[in-house]
Scaffold this active site. Structure first.
Site, mmCIF file in Angstrom:
data_model
loop_
_atom_site.group_PDB
_atom_site.id
_atom_site.type_symbol
_atom_site.label_atom_id
_atom_site.label_comp_id
_atom_site.label_asym_id
_atom_site.label_seq_id
_atom_site.Cartn_x
_atom_site.Cartn_y
_atom_site.Cartn_z
ATOM 1 N N ASP A 202 -0.678 5.093 3.624
ATOM 2 C CA ASP A 202 -1.105 4.085 4.594
ATOM 3 C C ASP A 202 -1.591 4.739 5.885
ATOM 4 O OD1 ASP A 202 -1.607 1.459 5.129
ATOM 5 O OD2 ASP A 202 0.401 0.993 5.877
ATOM 6 N N ASP A 273 2.153 -4.368 2.276
ATOM 7 C CA ASP A 273 3.132 -4.322 3.361
ATOM 8 C C ASP A 273 4.256 -5.325 3.146
ATOM 9 O OD1 ASP A 273 1.491 -2.426 4.586
ATOM 10 O OD2 ASP A 273 0.314 -3.975 5.594
#
Length: 769
Positions: A202, A273
């Site tokens: 990420d 997420d």
């Protein structure tokens, strides 16, 4: 100036931010509960399937509900696979956007149907029996599943035609819940590997991809709309108005919530997420449940840490959920302060994983959670090759002394641990044989008549590395202790179909009738049986009393009584006025025995035919025409049935004597109404044939009572008593005695029933008409 500096603080209470916070947390909680519920349903199905099965289930059997468990290798390579997928979508999105849109629509349809399934089951329950409808090669589905799938397809079609953000969010929610429910993290080690790798993934694609690709790859892929498949089809068919009206589609790979106070402003959170931290929270919820179910106590590590009351009261799930909220709040503040997209996992992973690791260390659970806490370790190949659970256990015990001088002692220590509570097995292994209730017995008694104690020789049983082998008793039956009796209820439909026929006994009263259970497990010191306690007899008593209570009977117990007390007690039971309103009567007698007799506690004999005659049509008129069931658990002699090969039996024609018809025709019939025989409407069941011994396991109870309990609790809902007793006989006859005494090693047993019933007998459990 001051207001501008604190704009980020005001934005935190914006409707879009609040919606993102609430929805993401609710999705994780709901997905975790769905996952836990799926595990519980799967365990219940496995328990039910294995109740009557004598063979072990392979440890590597795949889950039939589609659950995927991530291992360490997959956890390490998943970020790499995600990076490849991201690059494919970045470079080839324009040429493959229709494929992406269609694949997303299909996945979203299935996932959203899974999300809607509980609601549909609740709505359709009053008008559906839950039976599955076959669709050929497509499979079998319930009405609720079809309903949820139809609604989901409708939502997807509306989203394709309108492109509305709310419908996109709904489909994204379905994807979140489905992924959390169907993907498992087996341990904290795999969780740490996966989340650490995804954090690096990420951070790289949000912060550093700009320097390589001149664009923020993560943000561009997440926000890029796809061409509507409807518009493309309309363009091929030359329908310009349809092409104009078809909106571009924002794929449901994220949650988007517009602000109602700031036009043009929206809050976005990627599904990764939510799902990836959600998998960790799902893991800790399952661990909390497993820990509570098995009564595992916290053991603080050494050196001792302070006794933090708050830490020990807080569950791992609550700790991780609080960490997720704080991490999401931190990510939101960072995005507002820096006015740029933030890698949410940079904040979510530390705030969820680090507090969890710390808390697990403080509670002493870190080692257990790190190494697949609730997954049974894979057995060695030589154990897997054994056909039955009994053989696997025997092979394990034979192996232990060869695994080192401390292996057997470590095994005994594990069994004696306060959380395992299997000390009675250790007592048997070390020659201190006790029943589960703690009654001691003389293990030097080698004659295992009516006990079936499984004995094997274990070298080094006392912890010594070498020396002569010592016989030690160990139970190798399928379960330890009493059976968890749970009688399956009869359906109203089956009851009405069968009860309407005159061939069935009436079984509708509540209670059904009275049951008398006689159980002798210890005997007076003045008798020859003083050194022969019936270890496992209390397990039988628990099993049989619980079974008949749940079948609707009022159970009366006569435990450890003399012969006279047994006779008087049963005579009083036979004379009970309650039989007048009862539908049925049950008598169970369990003790040591000889042919046609059982022993009282005082060593005196009770005649079984005399007991049965107390309930015949002459002596017990209130039970005339009503079914009377007798179950005897005792030896009927001293012969050990060693079994024999089963040859093919040719058809020998009629089994009736040649003069049968002649004799029958020659019988005179009375002119008046016929009398009823004295001993009708009875079923008399013995654990073994006349002259033979019967076997009993000191930890699990007798073969006959075990089989009787398991079969009746599962099949009484729709089978006759005679049909169930046939299954009981099969299960009993499949067992083989394992003992160090060659006289009884390999012993077999076959139960026997004397059938005098005049109608079909169903218990109809759960029916109270």
């Amino acid at each position: 100036m001051s207001d501008t500096n604190y704009d980020w603080a005001y934005s935190l209470v914006d409707s879009s931010r609040v919606s993102t916070f609430l929805i993401s947390i609710l999705l994780i909680v709901y997905g975790s509960f769905r996952s836990l519920n799926m595990d519980q349903e799967e365990n219940q199905e496995k328990d039910q399937d294995s109740l009557l099965s004598t063979s072990a289930t392979p440890a590597n059997k795949q889950n039939e509900n589609g659950v995927q468990t991530i291992d360490s290798t997959q956890a390490m390579f998943l970020p790499i696979g995600a990076s490849v997928s991201l690059l494919v979508m970045f470079f080839f999105f324009d040429s493959m956007q229709v494929v992406f849109a269609l694949c997303t629509a299909v996945l979203a349809t299935v996932a959203f149907a899974f999300l809607l399934l509980p609601m549909c089951q609740y709505l359709i329950r009053p008008c559906s029996s839950g039976t599955k409808i076959s669709f050929g090669c497509c499979g079998r589905f319930t009405a609720a599943e079809l309903m949820s799938f139809a609604i989901s397809m409708g939502i997807v079609f509306i989203w394709i035609f309108t492109g509305h953000w709310l419908l996109m969010d709904a489909l994204a929610m379905g994807l979140c819940v489905a992924m959390i429910a169907f993907v498992r993290l087996p341990s904290l080690k795999v969780s740490t590997l996966l989340l650490s790798g995804l954090l690096i993934y990420d951070v790289f694609w949000v912060f550093f991809s700009t320097y390589i690709f001149n664009a923020n790859v993560m943000v561009k892929v997440a926000t890029r709309p796809a061409e509507n498949p409807v518009g493309i089809v309309a363009q091929k068919l030359n329908l310009p108005r349809a092409v104009k009206d078809a909106p571009q589609l924002s794929l449901p790979g994220k949650l988007v919530f517009p602000s109602y106070h700031n036009n043009g402003h929206f809050s976005m959170l990627g599904l990764g997420d939510i799902v990836m931290p959600g998998l960790l929270l799902c893991f800790v919820m399952r661990y909390d449940h497993w820990k509570k179910k098995h009564g595992v106590q916290e053991q603080p590590p050494k050196p001792m840490v302070p006794n933090l009351t708050v830490v020990h009261k807080l569950t791992y799930f609550h700790c991780s959920l609080i960490g997720y909220f704080i991490g999401l709040l931190t990510a939101t503040i960072a995005s507002e302060v820096y006015r740029a997209a933030q890698p949410a996992l940079l904040y979510l992973v530390p705030f969820t994983l680090l507090p969890l690791l710390t808390m697990a260390y403080l509670k002493g659970d870190l080692k257990r959670m790190w190494n697949e806490p609730f997954l049974a370790p894979t057995l060695p190949k030589y154990l897997e090759s054994k056909a039955t659970l009994r053989e696997k256990r025997k092979a394990l015990l034979e192996l232990l002394p060869r695994r080192g001088p401390q292996a057997f002692q470590a095994f005994c220590d594990a069994l004696e641990h306060e959380n395992v509570k299997q000390k009675y097995i250790v007592d048997q292994l070390l020659g201190r044989a006790t029943t589960p209730e703690g009654a001691s017995s003389n293990v030097q008694e080698t004659r295992q008549i009516e006990e079936g104690i499984s004995q094997i020789a274990i070298s080094g049983a006392s912890g010594e590395p070498s020396g002569p082998s010592t016989p030690a008793t160990v139970s190798l039956d399928d379960t330890d202790g009493p059976i968890q009796v749970n009688v399956e209820p009869c359906t109203e439909k089956f009851f009405h179909n069968m009860n309407s026929q005159e061939i069935c006994y009436t079984m509708v009263k509540q209670p059904r009738g009275l049951a008398c259970v006689v159980s002798n497990t210890v005997f007076d010191a003045s008798t020859e049986l003083k050194d022969k306690p019936r270890n496992g007899g209390k397990v039988d008593l628990k099993n049989i009393t619980t079974l008949f209570k749940k079948l609707g009977f009022v159970v009366r117990e006569l435990c450890d009584k003399t012969a006279k007390e047994i006779k008087d007690g049963i005579q009083s039971f036979a004379n009970d006025e309650a039989h007048k309103t009862a539908n049925c009567c049950v008598v169970v007698m369990m003790s040591h025995g000889v042919p046609e007799h059982i022993y009282g506690r005082d060593g005196q004999l009770v005649n079984i035919p005399n007991i049965i005659n107390m309930f015949n049509n002459t002596n017990c008129t209130p039970l005339r025409g009503k079914p009377k069931l007798f179950f005897f658990q005792a030896c009927r002699g001293e012969t050990v049935d060693k079994g024999t090969a089963v040859p093919a039996v040719p058809d020998s024609g009629s089994l009736l004597p040649s003069n049968f018809l002649e004799n029958a025709i020659g019988q005179d019939e009375p002119d008046g109404a016929p009398d009823q025989p004295s001993n009708t409407d009875m079923l008399i069941c013995y654990p073994t044939q006349l002259g033979n011994v019967s076997f009993r396991n000191p930890a699990c109870g007798s073969w006959f009572i075990q089989a009787l309990t398991k079969v009746f609790m599962n099949r009484a809902k729709d089978q006759t008593v005679l049909s169930m007793m046939t299954t009981v006989n099969r299960l009993v006859s499949e067992n083989t005695a394992s003992t160090s005494d060659p006289a009884y090693r390999g012993g077999k047993q076959s139960s026997e029933c004397i059938h005098r019933l005049g109608k079909e007998l169903y218990f109809f459990p759960g029916i109270t008409k």
